[in-house]
Design a protein around this motif. Structure first.
Motif, mmCIF file in Angstrom:
data_model
loop_
_atom_site.group_PDB
_atom_site.id
_atom_site.type_symbol
_atom_site.label_atom_id
_atom_site.label_comp_id
_atom_site.label_asym_id
_atom_site.label_seq_id
_atom_site.Cartn_x
_atom_site.Cartn_y
_atom_site.Cartn_z
ATOM 1 N N UNK A 138 0.838 -1.191 0.000
ATOM 2 C CA UNK A 138 0.000 0.000 0.000
ATOM 3 C C UNK A 138 0.879 1.250 0.000
ATOM 4 N N UNK A 139 0.733 2.155 -0.997
ATOM 5 C CA UNK A 139 1.608 3.329 -1.073
ATOM 6 C C UNK A 139 1.124 4.535 -0.271
ATOM 7 N N UNK A 140 0.037 4.409 0.471
ATOM 8 C CA UNK A 140 -0.471 5.538 1.241
ATOM 9 C C UNK A 140 0.612 6.074 2.173
ATOM 10 N N UNK A 141 0.778 7.391 2.154
ATOM 11 C CA UNK A 141 1.774 8.027 2.996
ATOM 12 C C UNK A 141 3.161 8.063 2.387
ATOM 13 N N UNK A 142 3.303 7.581 1.169
ATOM 14 C CA UNK A 142 4.594 7.617 0.489
ATOM 15 C C UNK A 142 4.506 8.552 -0.711
#
Length: 128
Positions: A94-98
């Protein structure tokens, strides 16, 4: 010295000393995924766990190993590799926050400006 203290008191950067000791005494390595995460089961029991290679983030566990960790399947993906269908894509965390996170058009975090409204929008201003 700092890395030792960090390893003793934090779990979000790496496995703790307690997990490492438990793993070395009771763990049996059953496999490793393409990201370098190592999977274990208890020698005399039913516990299963993962030692992450790098950041501890649950979405980094591929689906086939997730199924094994949660007792959905009994055999590890090493013992019984899953059938890969031609339409399946490679697993991605999951790429959330990147920096790879998705931001829709108009988001404050997206590059560019918010699209113009249709003309029926009137911005609120406080009465002075």
């Amino acid at each position: 010295m700092f890395s030792l203290l960090k390893r003793i008191f934090t779990w979000w950067h790496d496995s703790t000393i307690g997990t490492w000791i438990f793993t070395s005494l009771n763990g049996e390595k059953v496999g490793e995924d393409e990201q370098g995460n190592v999977y274990y089961r208890e020698k005399k029991g039913r516990k299963r766990w993962v030692m992450y290679n790098g950041e501890i983030e649950a979405s980094r566990v591929p689906p086939e190993w997730h199924a094994w960790l949660h007792y959905t399947i009994d055999e590890t993906p090493v013992e019984k590799p899953p059938v890969v269908k031609k339409w399946e894509k490679e697993h991605q965390p999951n790429p959330t926050g990147t920096v790879e996170a998705y931001y829709p058009t108009g988001s404050l975090n997206a590059a560019g400006a918010r699209p113009k409204s249709a003309g029926d929008y009137e911005a609120w201003t406080p009465n002075s």
